[in-house]
Design a protein around this motif. Sequence first.
Motif, mmCIF file in Angstrom:
data_model
loop_
_atom_site.group_PDB
_atom_site.id
_atom_site.type_symbol
_atom_site.label_atom_id
_atom_site.label_comp_id
_atom_site.label_asym_id
_atom_site.label_seq_id
_atom_site.Cartn_x
_atom_site.Cartn_y
_atom_site.Cartn_z
ATOM 1 N N ALA A 139 -4.480 -48.414 -27.164
ATOM 2 C CA ALA A 139 -3.464 -49.052 -28.010
ATOM 3 C C ALA A 139 -2.453 -48.042 -28.529
ATOM 4 N N ASP A 140 -2.881 -46.778 -28.726
ATOM 5 C CA ASP A 140 -1.962 -45.760 -29.235
ATOM 6 C C ASP A 140 -1.305 -44.965 -28.116
ATOM 7 N N GLY A 141 -1.386 -45.481 -26.874
ATOM 8 C CA GLY A 141 -0.714 -44.839 -25.743
ATOM 9 C C GLY A 141 -1.676 -44.073 -24.861
ATOM 10 N N GLY A 142 -1.317 -43.929 -23.592
ATOM 11 C CA GLY A 142 -2.141 -43.209 -22.643
ATOM 12 C C GLY A 142 -3.087 -44.124 -21.895
ATOM 13 N N SER A 143 -3.455 -43.721 -20.702
ATOM 14 C CA SER A 143 -4.372 -44.521 -19.902
ATOM 15 C C SER A 143 -5.234 -43.608 -19.041
ATOM 16 N N GLY B 265 -5.162 -55.578 -32.437
ATOM 17 C CA GLY B 265 -6.295 -55.198 -33.257
ATOM 18 C C GLY B 265 -7.416 -54.516 -32.505
ATOM 19 N N ARG B 266 -7.282 -54.349 -31.193
ATOM 20 C CA ARG B 266 -8.329 -53.716 -30.405
ATOM 21 C C ARG B 266 -7.891 -52.296 -30.017
ATOM 22 N N PRO B 267 -8.838 -51.360 -29.860
ATOM 23 C CA PRO B 267 -8.457 -49.961 -29.564
ATOM 24 C C PRO B 267 -7.992 -49.735 -28.129
ATOM 25 N N GLN B 268 -8.482 -50.560 -27.212
ATOM 26 C CA GLN B 268 -8.108 -50.338 -25.818
ATOM 27 C C GLN B 268 -8.331 -51.606 -24.998
ATOM 28 N N ALA B 269 -7.633 -51.649 -23.851
ATOM 29 C CA ALA B 269 -7.837 -52.719 -22.872
ATOM 30 C C ALA B 269 -8.504 -52.110 -21.644
ATOM 31 N N VAL B 270 -9.404 -52.880 -21.016
ATOM 32 C CA VAL B 270 -10.122 -52.391 -19.837
ATOM 33 C C VAL B 270 -10.104 -53.470 -18.765
ATOM 34 N N GLY C 89 1.381 -52.223 -24.768
ATOM 35 C CA GLY C 89 1.611 -53.598 -25.193
ATOM 36 C C GLY C 89 0.648 -54.581 -24.561
ATOM 37 N N LEU C 90 -0.077 -54.164 -23.516
ATOM 38 C CA LEU C 90 -1.066 -55.034 -22.887
ATOM 39 C C LEU C 90 -2.358 -55.117 -23.699
ATOM 40 N N VAL C 91 -2.554 -54.193 -24.631
ATOM 41 C CA VAL C 91 -3.806 -54.166 -25.407
ATOM 42 C C VAL C 91 -3.787 -55.301 -26.433
#
Length: 566
Positions: free
Chosen positions: A114-118, A73-78, A68-70
């Motif tokens: 965005a689809d889970g995992g880090s 519309g973006r694939p990932q947060a960094v 939910g932090l992403v």
Amino acid sequence: MSLFRSCDERLYAGAMLTALSIRDVVLIEALDLDFGAGLGVLTGETGAGKSILLDALGLALGGRGDSGLVRHGRPQAVVTATFDAPPGVHTVLEDNGLEIEPGEPLIVRRLVKADGGSRAFVNDQPASASLLRELAGHLVEIHGQHDERGLLNPRGHRSLLDAFGRVDPSHTVAAWATLRDAEAALEAARAEIDTAQRDREWLEHAVAELTQLAPEPGEEEALADRRRTMQRAEKIASELAAIDDHLEGSSGALSHLRQAGRVLERIADAHPTLADALAAVDRAVAEGAVAEDRLREARLELAYDERALEEDEARLFELRGMARKHRVQPDDLASLTEELRGRLERLEAGEGGIAKLEATVKAARTTFDAAANALTERRRAAAARLDAAVATELAPLKLDAARFRTALAPLPRDGWSGAGKDRVEFEIATNPGAPFAPLTKIASGGELSRFILALKVALAEEGGAATMIFDEIDRGVGGAVASAIGDRLARLAARTQLLVVTHSPQVAARGARHLLIAKAHDGTVTRTGVRPLAEDERREEIARMLSGATVTDEARAQADRLLEPA
């Protein structure tokens, strides 16, 4: 963008947050912040997104990787956080198979999909979120309503008290190590004796049996060689007798040669060839005599004694049977005898040895008790000083009805260590007559932050992470209390890098640098941005905090007064 670079950073060498990079975290599209030493304040209207900034930093420090932090519309947060690493970090990294060069910055990067995992990285080396959390204990303390790290963790209270009181536990550490070694030696000796007691009957029988046998090193080989020699002699005895008949006696070959030689002596002058024949016979007699001597020696060396052979065979079989019984080589029986005899002697002398070891343990325990009790007394004195120091900070922070104490309690025996016998925990009572309890149990969010601040000011340079963040420490207070908070934060920032999220103009005015967090709308897209304020912009922001939506000249004048050097 740089935050409070004007402070003297020599005070902070190797111990602070230097940069934070955020990409696609909730409303933050792209943000790069540089940090330096001193007190930095973050302000903004309610809902502007101050919590997002802290959530992003928390993510880099091993917080939950919630998709939910992403940003939508973006694939990932960094999030990437860069630190000048304090010494303790290197030990943590080495324990986890990672390394950074001395003087090299510590760069922690966290990606959330965005689809889970880090995924997590430390200086581009893969790492776990749990490692990030462990590193965070050396890097950052975030104090807010739900934070349970730093000073709120009772596990660190004892070491903080020792540092505050300059309490040196080294004598207790040494005494504890001596006691543990003595107890281990006693336990090992008792275990050996217990095992030996169970084997006592077998030991006594084995030692008696081996002693009666009296094996000697090399005996088996000597017996085997002698046995082989006698067995060969038995086989060739008749052949030796036949040789004697042919060579020796009146009818033997040597007797006939000697007789022939005597006849040739009488006639050798008759012809030269007879003289040659006589010489040949003399040589044959001489060689025959040598053969006779060698045969005599062989008969002595190959003397066959049936009784001796039987005795040697019996001894040899006995040695080999005993070796099989004890699962050793025959030549090892002599050393085995000594080993088992030694075990039996140690068993018989064991009670005396145990008594000596028990006396050693008793003496070591007495030494440890004395060192630990002295340590406890020094801690009690330090606790009284700490309680008094915190008490002086409570009233200005609108906590005058509260009481603080450093609770010392004895640990159970299995909790003793080189650090002594004490359990230490910081406790408060928020109202007169109320019982004391741990900080997190009875303090509200605002009260808790102010208690932490009071403690931090009292502890000054003792312990804690390199960077501290206070989230809305001024919640629910204003006026003189907010000014007192700002004053104490500024004092604390002289030794520790501080970041403060605040709604208080009095606190904001004490910052070395000021960051404004604000939302911006671009059609249907909402973004959160952060920018440093110049001095005139800072005056306007503090005036807004004082007056609300409409900034008045009176608010600007009051902001000028707050911004005047203390």
